[in-house]
Design a protein around this motif. Structure first.
Motif, mmCIF file in Angstrom:
data_model
loop_
_atom_site.group_PDB
_atom_site.id
_atom_site.type_symbol
_atom_site.label_atom_id
_atom_site.label_comp_id
_atom_site.label_asym_id
_atom_site.label_seq_id
_atom_site.Cartn_x
_atom_site.Cartn_y
_atom_site.Cartn_z
ATOM 1 N N LEU A 126 -0.289 8.823 -1.239
ATOM 2 C CA LEU A 126 -1.162 9.816 -1.885
ATOM 3 C C LEU A 126 -2.394 10.094 -1.037
ATOM 4 O O LEU A 126 -2.820 11.231 -0.863
ATOM 5 C CB LEU A 126 -1.603 9.308 -3.256
ATOM 6 C CG LEU A 126 -0.492 9.150 -4.290
ATOM 7 C CD1 LEU A 126 -1.054 8.568 -5.576
ATOM 8 C CD2 LEU A 126 0.193 10.493 -4.569
ATOM 9 N N ARG A 127 -2.972 9.012 -0.498
ATOM 10 C CA ARG A 127 -4.221 9.138 0.257
ATOM 11 C C ARG A 127 -4.042 9.994 1.507
ATOM 12 O O ARG A 127 -4.941 10.741 1.896
ATOM 13 C CB ARG A 127 -4.679 7.732 0.646
ATOM 14 C CG ARG A 127 -5.839 7.619 1.593
ATOM 15 C CD ARG A 127 -7.147 7.929 0.922
ATOM 16 N NE ARG A 127 -8.257 7.658 1.823
ATOM 17 C CZ ARG A 127 -8.608 8.449 2.822
ATOM 18 N NH1 ARG A 127 -7.947 9.550 3.061
ATOM 19 N NH2 ARG A 127 -9.625 8.134 3.600
ATOM 20 N N TYR A 166 2.602 3.250 -1.947
ATOM 21 C CA TYR A 166 2.399 4.359 -2.877
ATOM 22 C C TYR A 166 0.986 4.950 -2.793
ATOM 23 O O TYR A 166 0.829 6.159 -2.598
ATOM 24 C CB TYR A 166 2.750 3.926 -4.312
ATOM 25 C CG TYR A 166 2.342 4.908 -5.359
ATOM 26 C CD1 TYR A 166 2.937 6.175 -5.429
ATOM 27 C CD2 TYR A 166 1.341 4.607 -6.278
ATOM 28 C CE1 TYR A 166 2.537 7.092 -6.393
ATOM 29 C CE2 TYR A 166 0.949 5.514 -7.242
ATOM 30 C CZ TYR A 166 1.549 6.764 -7.290
ATOM 31 O OH TYR A 166 1.152 7.681 -8.232
ATOM 32 N N PRO A 167 -0.075 4.128 -2.906
ATOM 33 C CA PRO A 167 -1.409 4.746 -2.808
ATOM 34 C C PRO A 167 -1.681 5.365 -1.427
ATOM 35 O O PRO A 167 -2.366 6.384 -1.336
ATOM 36 C CB PRO A 167 -2.370 3.584 -3.112
ATOM 37 C CG PRO A 167 -1.568 2.338 -3.010
ATOM 38 C CD PRO A 167 -0.154 2.709 -3.287
ATOM 39 N N ALA A 168 -1.131 4.766 -0.366
ATOM 40 C CA ALA A 168 -1.349 5.339 0.967
ATOM 41 C C ALA A 168 -0.642 6.687 1.097
ATOM 42 O O ALA A 168 -1.138 7.605 1.752
ATOM 43 C CB ALA A 168 -0.849 4.378 2.051
ATOM 44 N N ALA A 178 0.802 -1.215 0.000
ATOM 45 C CA ALA A 178 0.000 0.000 0.000
ATOM 46 C C ALA A 178 0.840 1.273 0.000
ATOM 47 O O ALA A 178 0.294 2.378 -0.045
ATOM 48 C CB ALA A 178 -0.925 0.010 1.225
#
Lengths: 358, 358, 358, 358
Positions: free
Chosen positions: A112-113, A108-110, A106
């Motif tokens: 951003l999130r 990379y998406p985390a 997670a």
């Protein structure tokens, strides 16, 4: 949504892998339910890392510390909070993970999130460690269900291409589920276990990992539980099952296999056995129109291979905005499937209890 | 739960197959969104029965009657209610269904769940007809998403053992999704369509039915949508997808296939393309840790074969409490998979919009 | 949130004052409940405008059209949708309301909230007319509760400074509630009614309006319903009561008066009467710790005076960005308090049924 | 429901008065918010017992121990769990409470609700101590709101019949709210405070207690927050405010007073001041149609007098099923109203943040 699940019995999971503690609040439990702490410890132990072929539950750090909701060994009806301390958390240079995200994780998406403010140490709130409070919550719910005649068990249906014998469509004995749900590497066919272990060992030697499938059954579930559309067994179960990290597929009964069948094959014919309505096959997995038929609920959850592997991988450098090589250090589970069995059973228990009128 | 779904944008579906009307309320829509009624009619038409190889949307009875929430062609921000009248509902002797339940249908469990008071005519609230309001709701949400650069499309991935070409992991062009999402029998490979149609026709001739799989993709979804545990893309999507009647399996990205892969195969390697983070493969289906990666969201939903088949089946007589033979009359779809495509797309649109901050 | 309320039995209200129709979906009703349509019509009639000193329910346009969820006069367990058509909706120059907002109305904040896209005709979704579906939903729930021994009634506690006799703390006879809940202007003391009517008439003559308070009681509620913190009777009831347009205050039992009492006065002393636990006073309004005590639930809801008055008012011109005079045309209720009684009773029925295990 | 509240930011409160600890989980907080721990400690201190005329926050046992969700002083976006240990919990003979319930307390209804399994020591989960985690949660939310220009403060509006000066309808300066929200006994008029203290002392000497009212204001709230029906400011705020133990009434703006006004008096006339829309009065309490107008949100919550009083009271013996005398031992707060101020402010902060798009 997020880390809270349920309506009748709400669970709220908190914690990060390398924080002070992780835990869970269960709100809505019936009062007066006696808790078997050994049975809880057994489930925690099945999920705990570093275990192997032994079924002996040993005391370990994620033994839950019950903060509220229990008095004299029974639920009070007030929210039950349990904490599990994090120990042995050596947080090395995790800043690197924000720069070079691990493929399959997670990171990379985390990033951003959460704008980079999330705790990346050990995976933070995305860590598989967060399944420990889920197992705890499930162990509590399972006892309440068991007192009402419901039995839950699962087995390692497959690891990579090694397959166990599936549950019988016509008969899942209570003592089989009892046995499966008390051991760390549950299989129906011992030969399959050896093949699975060999595959896992091979992956470990190759600095790689493998995935697999857990098959779970619930027996003794009364007919008539659930409902149409979004209140059915399948949507409710799947909404918690897909909350388990690494689950990428869920199917009930014949599942994806049903899509290859003819109606005449897939329809489960009814018959009476000693005055009880049964079906000769159980392609429905015990569910029609979202409602239980009285046959065992049977489903499978597919786990992807652990993304943490020791071999070098292609990634990117988010700071330099260039491609980069990544080498993940540390010891990692080459296969988490057997440890996932108690997690899947826990999720099933929590899901089912939310659909029942206790 | 039950027939209501969603938090930010709640949908509440109502109606029975042979009642006065079916419909849906959408609560929480943003105000000022222009609605393209032709685009809505197109989606309704794709789902409608009796359609075939033609993509021409024709006016039909389940054209939605918008009761509230729209003024001058735009959403007002107040709940949008749409009704679809039931016509041509010849309710024959449905009392029989309460006595001799159809295998594979909700008849028996629903009888128990509702004490025999449920409307069994045409399947009542369990009828596949209830997917019409879902398609309507999805058609509204899809337009709002499309205005923000998100495109949704699906194809018949398989019918029985006939398989279409899957979506490319590296590139799903917007105009492919546009085309697939506007035709009644969407396939990528026209040859596959012919094989599927042959299989369906063969089943029909044999008084039988076949199942299949829909594969759906969403492109243009920003990275960073979703969250850990139960707030992730997978649990939220699955909780609405499994609400579609006949869905028995859902998988994201490589799904069950991932369980057979090694970590080194399954991990999607990151790379930069023109300053944008991409992955070379998309086994994750665009989702890691429950959060979008910016790659297309790709998932599959397995549909069991229609349980209504013309040939004689084994069942029981609930009144006499004996085994009984059942012969279901009437014309039935030998395969509902192609008609399920717009339903799956609709569910995806509703799920995604609930996770976004519009 | 928004126009949807409830967990066990969800209501979803839709419609705008001058749209095609308004209505409500009730999801989660128990199956097999017989509906008394005359009793529903009576409640709708009490709320309807243009009624006066007569208790005769007359057929009128907002007689509900039941679309789903009822078969052979009984609930099916599937969502019940009811529609009420809007007729006699003469929409004049409502664009003016977007320019010169009416003081005390939602015009200005709704304009901001919905970017000017909301339907302002007749108040749109903010209209008091939206209480009609609430009354319908309550009339359904009330019947289900009544079958379980629970009786709900209310009276006009005050209009401006004219006060009715309050409910007795020790004894609220079932036939009093029965009578109050079947008339259009319910009062306990007929003299009070005359004074109230005089005050209302005086306001009408002065092109003005008056507010008032509704006091509501529920008897026969079993002890032990509700829970601590946010699951208590007060938070659940208030969350629906404050959803009624024009309600600006809610209090339970002694309410704001309790804040002026000493503990020795406010505590309700327990005693046994024929083996039943009772309290001599009922300052708690039948609720302690959020849970019912078995004494009647008693609460009051304060309604502000109707903001629509004929006399000239100070407002602003949102286009010119200057102060402006406003003159509202049309006939308006000088007092909506008596018509609010069935709305308050309906809200109470819906709230209570959500807290019970039926 | 129950001890969980909220949609966007869910709080889940747990613990019993004499258990190991109490605490709260906040799920859904935005990431990256810096936390001012002194400001949190100040709010905890205002609520803590044994405080008096001093505003100095002192370290005490219910200083929160943050278990998760915070890293380097900032929120991570993962659930934030905070624990407050229970110390000095001398649990005497509480079994007596199950036999002879205290009037005005939850003892009797909770006994029925939980079948006698609830923890009665110190009030268990019904204890006012459970407002400590609420204050913590509110202190976190308040900081996030404050960073966006929103200021929250309250004062002791009344104790018994002693009244403070109410908030000005036209002008509530930010520094007044700042001051009120940082002291333990907040009043606008210092003379009122003395009269209140005298009344409280008189009650204490008489082995009695008194109730009172908290008035709370929020300034800087943008216009256009909230919605119609059940999504309005009033229903959302009231559903958390009535969750505070001892609250028996809630009113917004003119509240119950509005029920005595004429429309021409109650309507708040709009005008422009330096290009900003304002109202000359604020009988609406900053809310029309459930939506904020941009004027301060003003509301009042009525607290009943503490039911724990030292003087002998009439009760019953649930075992003997006879009337009985009760004499409650121990030291009790003769008035909890001033300590309730930070609780009310906390509830307001949590409610508001749930309605905003952060």
């Amino acid at each position: 949504m997020s880390s809270t699940w349920g309506e009748k019995i709400k669970i709220s999971i908190f914690g990060e892998s390398h924080g002070a503690a992780i835990g869970v609040v269960l709100d809505g439990l019936p009062a007066g339910e006696e808790l078997d702490f050994d049975a809880i410890a057994l489930q925690m132990s099945r999920r705990a890392p570093g275990k192997d072929a032994t079924a002996t539950p040993r005391k370990e750090s994620d033994l839950p510390n019950i903060v509220s909701g229990v008095l004299n060994g029974r639920t009070t009806g007030a929210p039950l909070c349990a904490l599990m301390e994090n120990t042995n958390t050596k947080s090395g240079d995790y800043e690197n993970l924000k720069r070079i995200p691990r493929p399959g994780h997670a990171d990379y998406p985390a990033y951003l999130r959460y704008g980079g403010f999330n705790d990346v140490r050990g995976g933070g709130h995305f860590s598989g460690r967060l399944t420990a409070p889920l197992v705890f919550a499930g162990a509590v719910c399972r006892q309440i269900l068991q007192r009402r005649g419901i039995r839950i068990g699962s087995h390692v249906y497959s690891v990579s291409d090694c397959k166990d014998t599936p549950f019988s469509p016509s008969d899942i004995p209570e003592d089989l589920l009892q046995k499966l749900s008390s051991v760390p590497f549950p299989v129906i066919n011992r030969d399959a276990e050896q093949a699975m272990r060999d595959t896992i060992e091979k992956a470990r030697m190759a600095q790689d990992s493998v995935g697999g499938v857990i098959e779970c059954a619930l027996t003794g579930v009364p007919a008539g539980i659930g409902g149409p559309l979004f209140g059915g067994i399948e949507p409710v179960f799947s909404s918690i099952l897909f909350g388990i990290p690494a689950v990428k597929g869920v199917e009930f009964g014949a599942g994806f296999g049903a899509a290859e069948l003819y109606g005449s094959e897939n329809n489960d014919a009814y018959y009476y056995e000693d005055g009880t309505v049964k079906t000769r096959t159980n392609n429905a997995g015990g569910i029609l129109g979202g409602i239980t038929t009285g046959m065992p609920i049977v489903f499978r959850a597919a786990f992807k291979p652990t993304p943490s592997i020791a071999r070098e991988q292609d990634s990117i450098d988010l700071t330099a905005k260039t491609d980069a090589k990544l080498h993940v250090h540390g010891r990692h589970d080459p296969c988490i499937v057997s440890r996932a069995a108690p997690v899947v059973e826990a999720a099933a228990a929590i899901a089912l209890i939310n659909l029942m009128n206790l």
